[in-house]
Design a protein around this motif. Structure first.
Motif, PDB file in Angstrom:
ATOM      1  N   GLU A 213     -23.909 117.899  27.740  1.00 42.29           N
ATOM      2  CA  GLU A 213     -22.996 116.575  27.175  1.00 42.29           C
ATOM      3  C   GLU A 213     -22.379 116.184  27.902  1.00 42.29           C
ATOM      4  O   GLU A 213     -22.225 114.939  27.978  1.00 42.29           O
ATOM      5  CB  GLU A 213     -22.294 117.150  26.180  1.00 42.29           C
ATOM      6  N   ALA A 214     -21.445 116.864  28.465  1.00 43.19           N
ATOM      7  CA  ALA A 214     -20.847 115.314  29.773  1.00 43.19           C
ATOM      8  C   ALA A 214     -21.559 114.851  30.927  1.00 43.19           C
ATOM      9  O   ALA A 214     -21.240 113.920  30.688  1.00 43.19           O
ATOM     10  CB  ALA A 214     -20.189 117.236  30.836  1.00 43.19           C
ATOM     11  N   LEU A 215     -23.086 115.004  31.141  1.00 46.25           N
ATOM     12  CA  LEU A 215     -23.591 114.126  32.272  1.00 46.25           C
ATOM     13  C   LEU A 215     -24.072 112.996  31.160  1.00 46.25           C
ATOM     14  O   LEU A 215     -23.950 111.891  31.445  1.00 46.25           O
ATOM     15  CB  LEU A 215     -25.318 115.504  32.638  1.00 46.25           C
ATOM     16  N   ALA A 216     -24.134 113.669  29.589  1.00 47.88           N
ATOM     17  CA  ALA A 216     -24.657 112.018  29.186  1.00 47.88           C
ATOM     18  C   ALA A 216     -23.489 111.444  28.793  1.00 47.88           C
ATOM     19  O   ALA A 216     -23.568 109.876  28.978  1.00 47.88           O
ATOM     20  CB  ALA A 216     -24.911 112.462  27.843  1.00 47.88           C
ATOM     21  N   THR A 217     -22.648 111.772  28.958  1.00 49.62           N
ATOM     22  CA  THR A 217     -21.562 110.793  28.861  1.00 49.62           C
ATOM     23  C   THR A 217     -20.963 110.194  29.968  1.00 49.62           C
ATOM     24  O   THR A 217     -20.850 109.150  29.613  1.00 49.62           O
ATOM     25  CB  THR A 217     -19.508 111.878  28.371  1.00 49.62           C
ATOM     26  N   ASP A 221     -19.970 106.606  29.973  1.00 51.91           N
ATOM     27  CA  ASP A 221     -19.076 106.082  30.700  1.00 51.91           C
ATOM     28  C   ASP A 221     -19.083 105.160  32.067  1.00 51.91           C
ATOM     29  O   ASP A 221     -17.469 104.885  32.588  1.00 51.91           O
ATOM     30  CB  ASP A 221     -17.610 106.312  29.955  1.00 51.91           C
ATOM     31  N   GLY A 222     -19.756 105.093  33.194  1.00 55.02           N
ATOM     32  CA  GLY A 222     -19.500 104.848  34.345  1.00 55.02           C
ATOM     33  C   GLY A 222     -19.539 105.697  35.243  1.00 55.02           C
ATOM     34  O   GLY A 222     -19.808 105.762  36.365  1.00 55.02           O
ATOM     35  N   THR A 223     -19.084 107.277  34.995  1.00 55.93           N
ATOM     36  CA  THR A 223     -18.589 107.734  36.119  1.00 55.93           C
ATOM     37  C   THR A 223     -19.697 108.453  36.633  1.00 55.93           C
ATOM     38  O   THR A 223     -20.010 108.466  37.905  1.00 55.93           O
ATOM     39  CB  THR A 223     -17.962 108.835  35.001  1.00 55.93           C
ATOM     40  N   TYR A 224     -21.268 108.535  36.602  1.00 53.03           N
ATOM     41  CA  TYR A 224     -22.271 108.861  36.787  1.00 53.03           C
ATOM     42  C   TYR A 224     -22.620 107.996  37.747  1.00 53.03           C
ATOM     43  O   TYR A 224     -22.495 107.904  39.368  1.00 53.03           O
ATOM     44  CB  TYR A 224     -23.707 109.135  36.163  1.00 53.03           C
ATOM     45  N   ASP A 225     -22.882 106.353  37.622  1.00 45.53           N
ATOM     46  CA  ASP A 225     -22.521 105.496  39.166  1.00 45.53           C
ATOM     47  C   ASP A 225     -21.707 105.520  39.634  1.00 45.53           C
ATOM     48  O   ASP A 225     -21.839 105.323  41.003  1.00 45.53           O
ATOM     49  CB  ASP A 225     -22.570 104.082  37.964  1.00 45.53           C
ATOM     50  N   GLU A 226     -20.185 106.078  39.453  1.00 46.34           N
ATOM     51  CA  GLU A 226     -19.773 105.781  40.498  1.00 46.34           C
ATOM     52  C   GLU A 226     -19.962 107.063  41.718  1.00 46.34           C
ATOM     53  O   GLU A 226     -19.415 107.142  42.801  1.00 46.34           O
ATOM     54  CB  GLU A 226     -18.040 105.980  39.147  1.00 46.34           C
ATOM     55  N   ILE A 227     -20.324 108.475  40.248  1.00 44.85           N
ATOM     56  CA  ILE A 227     -20.617 109.626  41.838  1.00 44.85           C
ATOM     57  C   ILE A 227     -21.701 109.163  42.938  1.00 44.85           C
ATOM     58  O   ILE A 227     -21.955 109.526  43.802  1.00 44.85           O
ATOM     59  CB  ILE A 227     -20.763 111.001  41.005  1.00 44.85           C
ATOM     60  N   TYR A 228     -23.048 108.324  42.162  1.00 50.96           N
ATOM     61  CA  TYR A 228     -23.734 107.637  43.236  1.00 50.96           C
ATOM     62  C   TYR A 228     -23.096 106.905  44.025  1.00 50.96           C
ATOM     63  O   TYR A 228     -23.800 107.326  45.482  1.00 50.96           O
ATOM     64  CB  TYR A 228     -24.548 107.177  42.045  1.00 50.96           C
TER      65      TYR A 228
END
Ligand code: ARG
Length: 234
Positions: A213-217, A221-228
């Motif tokens: 769930e957290a991963l999908a969110t 919401d762009g958080t994954y891209d920020e981490i990347y």
């Protein structure tokens, strides 16, 4: 925490195998990296604090760490494979990878077929070792097995092996910091990383559910891209 229990109360205990920069490595006395940021998303959601346990990679892929209750989940740049799926529960894929080849800069080596009679470093228990083993006979290289990533890539730097095979993300990261080495080939192994947990266990399944769930969110919401961007710079 919605009925979820963890091996250490209030914590999300995460097994990993150091060092695998930029996925997990120590900086200023703390374990940081792409994987740590990903598991932190789920921990935050559950109101838990991430605690990292460093352990042999094979203890993770065999599921031994879960049967021994050493940790709740494992985040180790770990490729989802069929045999590993028999032993552990995987989250949804969170990162794409492929095998790659690191050499000294200007070595003239362009692929596995340049390695006849030469020495190729592999990391124990990894998909890179598996790929190298599968292609050894056809290409005639000698494999030298290392316990972790730094031992293998530093052996290339020092000329103790002619090349090292490992995942593209970690090798490009090393080559960036060590211009006397370069990535000369990628092999299209089409791998995907997953977070692991205990198989056939309701509690572990609930934790992985929260992680998914957290991963999908984070992807939405762009958080994954920020981490990347934070760890890969693009
Ligand atoms: N992706 C490869 C595998 O699953 C290598 C992972 C190594 N990870 C580590 N933290 N040392 O086999």
């Amino acid at each position: 925490t919605g009925g979820i229990t963890t091996v250490s109360s209030g914590n999300l205990t995460v097994c990993t195998h150091l060092t695998y920069k930029p996925f997990e490595f120590n900086q200023d006395g703390q374990t940081v990296g792409f994987d740590i940021d990903i598991v932190n998303l789920a921990a935050k959601e559950m109101g838990l604090t991430v605690q990292v346990v460093d352990i042999d990679f094979e203890q993770i892929t065999t599921g031994a760490v879960f049967t021994a209750n050493r940790c709740d989940i494992a985040a180790a740049g770990m490729t989802i494979t069929e045999p590993r799926k028999q032993a552990i529960l995987f989250s949804d894929p969170y990162f794409d990878a492929t095998q790659a080849l690191l050499t000294k800069t200007g070595s003239g080596i362009t692929g596995l077929d340049s390695l006849r009679g030469k020495r190729l470093g592999v990391q124990t228990g990894t998909t890179g070792q598996e790929y190298a083993t599968k292609n050894a006979e056809a290409n005639g290289y000698e494999m030298v097995v290392f316990d972790d990533l730094p031992l293998g890539v530093n052996a290339v730097k020092a000329g103790r092996v002619d090349a090292a095979i490992n995942d593209n993300g970690v090798l490009y990261d090393f080559a960036k910091d060590n211009p006397d080495t370069e990535v000369v080939a990628e092999f299209d192994t089409g791998e995907q990383y997953g977070i692991g947990a205990k198989k056939d266990d309701a509690n572990a399944t609930a934790i992985i559910g929260k992680l998914n769930e957290a991963l999908a969110t984070a992807r939405q919401d762009g958080t994954y891209d920020e981490i990347y961007k934070k760890w890969f710079g693009t």
